[in-house]
Write a protein that holds these residues in place. Structure first.
Motif, PDB file in Angstrom:
ATOM      1  N   UNK A 120       2.730   8.366  54.771  1.00 55.45           N
ATOM      2  CA  UNK A 120       1.470   7.686  54.481  1.00 55.45           C
ATOM      3  C   UNK A 120       0.316   8.633  54.777  1.00 55.45           C
ATOM      4  N   UNK A 121      -0.578   8.774  53.828  1.00 59.52           N
ATOM      5  CA  UNK A 121      -1.731   9.652  54.024  1.00 59.52           C
ATOM      6  C   UNK A 121      -2.649   9.075  55.104  1.00 59.52           C
ATOM      7  N   UNK A 122      -3.091   9.939  56.018  1.00 60.06           N
ATOM      8  CA  UNK A 122      -4.020   9.555  57.091  1.00 60.06           C
ATOM      9  C   UNK A 122      -3.488   8.376  57.904  1.00 60.06           C
ATOM     10  N   UNK A 123      -2.209   8.427  58.250  1.00 59.23           N
ATOM     11  CA  UNK A 123      -1.593   7.306  58.960  1.00 59.23           C
ATOM     12  C   UNK A 123      -2.163   7.115  60.364  1.00 59.23           C
ATOM     13  N   UNK A 124      -2.526   8.201  61.035  1.00 61.17           N
ATOM     14  CA  UNK A 124      -3.052   8.057  62.401  1.00 61.17           C
ATOM     15  C   UNK A 124      -4.393   7.322  62.424  1.00 61.17           C
ATOM     16  N   UNK A 125      -5.383   7.686  61.581  1.00 61.05           N
ATOM     17  CA  UNK A 125      -6.618   6.893  61.541  1.00 61.05           C
ATOM     18  C   UNK A 125      -6.381   5.444  61.116  1.00 61.05           C
ATOM     19  N   UNK A 126      -5.436   5.225  60.202  1.00 59.49           N
ATOM     20  CA  UNK A 126      -5.115   3.859  59.785  1.00 59.49           C
ATOM     21  C   UNK A 126      -4.577   3.041  60.959  1.00 59.49           C
ATOM     22  N   UNK A 191       1.110  -7.567  51.946  1.00 61.98           N
ATOM     23  CA  UNK A 191       0.598  -7.055  53.231  1.00 61.98           C
ATOM     24  C   UNK A 191      -0.192  -5.775  53.028  1.00 61.98           C
ATOM     25  N   UNK A 192       0.315  -4.893  52.171  1.00 63.46           N
ATOM     26  CA  UNK A 192      -0.369  -3.618  51.946  1.00 63.46           C
ATOM     27  C   UNK A 192      -1.682  -3.814  51.182  1.00 63.46           C
ATOM     28  N   UNK A 193      -1.724  -4.791  50.289  1.00 63.82           N
ATOM     29  CA  UNK A 193      -2.991  -5.100  49.617  1.00 63.82           C
ATOM     30  C   UNK A 193      -4.014  -5.606  50.627  1.00 63.82           C
ATOM     31  N   UNK A 194      -3.558  -6.410  51.563  1.00 64.93           N
ATOM     32  CA  UNK A 194      -4.474  -7.013  52.533  1.00 64.93           C
ATOM     33  C   UNK A 194      -5.107  -5.966  53.440  1.00 64.93           C
ATOM     34  N   UNK A 195      -4.305  -4.994  53.869  1.00 68.90           N
ATOM     35  CA  UNK A 195      -4.804  -4.018  54.841  1.00 68.90           C
ATOM     36  C   UNK A 195      -5.054  -2.647  54.236  1.00 68.90           C
ATOM     37  N   UNK A 196      -4.811  -2.505  52.963  1.00 66.26           N
ATOM     38  CA  UNK A 196      -4.884  -1.203  52.320  1.00 66.26           C
ATOM     39  C   UNK A 196      -6.277  -0.774  51.946  1.00 66.26           C
ATOM     40  N   UNK A 197      -6.338   0.251  51.094  1.00 69.66           N
ATOM     41  CA  UNK A 197      -5.179   0.807  50.394  1.00 69.66           C
ATOM     42  C   UNK A 197      -4.284   1.662  51.305  1.00 69.66           C
ATOM     43  N   UNK A 198      -2.976   1.541  51.110  1.00 71.33           N
ATOM     44  CA  UNK A 198      -1.996   2.362  51.811  1.00 71.33           C
ATOM     45  C   UNK A 198      -1.472   3.373  50.797  1.00 71.33           C
ATOM     46  N   UNK A 199      -1.854   4.613  50.962  1.00 73.86           N
ATOM     47  CA  UNK A 199      -1.535   5.657  49.996  1.00 73.86           C
ATOM     48  C   UNK A 199      -0.424   6.549  50.527  1.00 73.86           C
ATOM     49  N   UNK A 200       0.611   6.714  49.721  1.00 71.15           N
ATOM     50  CA  UNK A 200       1.783   7.503  50.116  1.00 71.15           C
ATOM     51  C   UNK A 200       1.840   8.764  49.273  1.00 71.15           C
ATOM     52  N   UNK A 201       2.155   9.864  49.905  1.00 68.73           N
ATOM     53  CA  UNK A 201       2.342  11.122  49.182  1.00 68.73           C
ATOM     54  C   UNK A 201       3.828  11.466  49.193  1.00 68.73           C
TER      55      UNK A 201
END
Length: 278
Positions: A120-126, A191-201
């Motif tokens: 997940x991109x920028x997972x730590x700030x998320x 769940x991902x729509x609610x808290x996202x966007x959750x972007x995966x590389x």
């Protein structure tokens, strides 16, 4: 008359008690006999195993024969298996002497495997923004999406670390289609729509690797990880080896990027963006 009835009743009680006693004794005897029989069977199995177990090999030729036999047995049980060594010179080590080595059933007939790395991109700030409790729910939803597509295309999760996945696929097209399915389904997950966007590389590479203890090692593992590091959230990048491994009728859209240097790997490398069919 009453006396006779009473005596008859007493006799019946004594007889019934005797019968019950005999039955209980017989049952106990049967249980004991069954236990003895099981013990004898276990001993026979142990003796048979010891008799059939070959003595330790005494020289390199015998060890080589044992490796071939053991590998053939695994192939019979699990199909064409193994992730063959990264060089031809290492081929004789395919069936390792280490009994714990797990020769995974992901190799193609020529010994290559396609590796897929994602995170997940920028997972730590998320995580910091959402808090640990919500982050756990996000990770669970993310994992469900990934595992659904991985299973659909018969990939095998090698290992995970937090939000990162390392997955093996039997062929390059399966890995690419799983990646496309993941990128399509992630924005649809509630769940991902609610808290996202959750972007995966995602990064994908095809090549021969070393298999040991259910994990993979070697230059091509590093290559796959480096390709994933080049991607941004929502992107799927693949090495030139993936493009070469794809059939002409794979019906995928590949967009070439400029050649890049990859940390720790000599030379320049061409990478491709993977998109759904146009």
């Amino acid at each position: 008359m009453l006396l006779v009835v009473g005596i008859a009743g007493a006799i019946l009680c004594v007889v019934a008690a005797g019968i019950i006693g005999v039955l209980l004794h017989s049952r106990a005897g049967l249980v004991a006999q069954l236990g003895d029989a099981r013990a004898r069977i276990a001993q026979l199995e142990s003796d048979l195993d010891a008799a059939l177990r070959p003595p330790p090999p005494t020289n390199s030729a015998e060890r080589a024969v044992r490796r071939v036999i053991r590998t053939a047995s695994k192939v019979r049980s699990h199909g064409i298996a193994g992730l063959i060594q990264s060089t031809v010179e290492d081929l004789q080590s395919w069936a390792s002497d280490d009994e714990r080595a797990d020769i995974l059933n992901m190799a193609a007939s020529d010994g290559t495997v396609t590796l897929f790395f994602s995170d997940i991109e920028d997972s730590t700030p998320l995580n910091d923004r959402l808090g640990d409790a919500t982050w756990v729910r996000v990770l669970a939803a993310h994992d469900r999406v990934l595992r659904t597509q991985i299973e659909r295309y018969r990939g095998q999760v090698v290992k995970t670390a937090g939000d990162g996945f390392m997955v093996a696929f039997r062929d390059a097209e399966a890995a690419c289609r799983a990646a496309l399915g993941i990128q399509r389904d992630l924005p649809r997950e509630v769940t991902l729509r609610r808290y996202g966007p959750i972007l995966v590389r995602i990064g994908i590479h095809t090549g021969q690797v070393v298999a040991r203890d259910g994990d993979y090692f070697g230059r091509n593992v590093a290559m796959a990880a480096r390709v994933a590091n080049l991607a941004h959230g929502g992107e799927i990048l693949a090495s030139d080896a993936v493009r070469e491994a794809l059939d002409d009728d794979a019906a995928l859209t590949l967009v070439e990027r400029d050649a890049v240097e990859l940390k720790g790997l000599a030379g320049e490398h061409v990478v491709w963006e993977i998109h759904p069919p146009a």
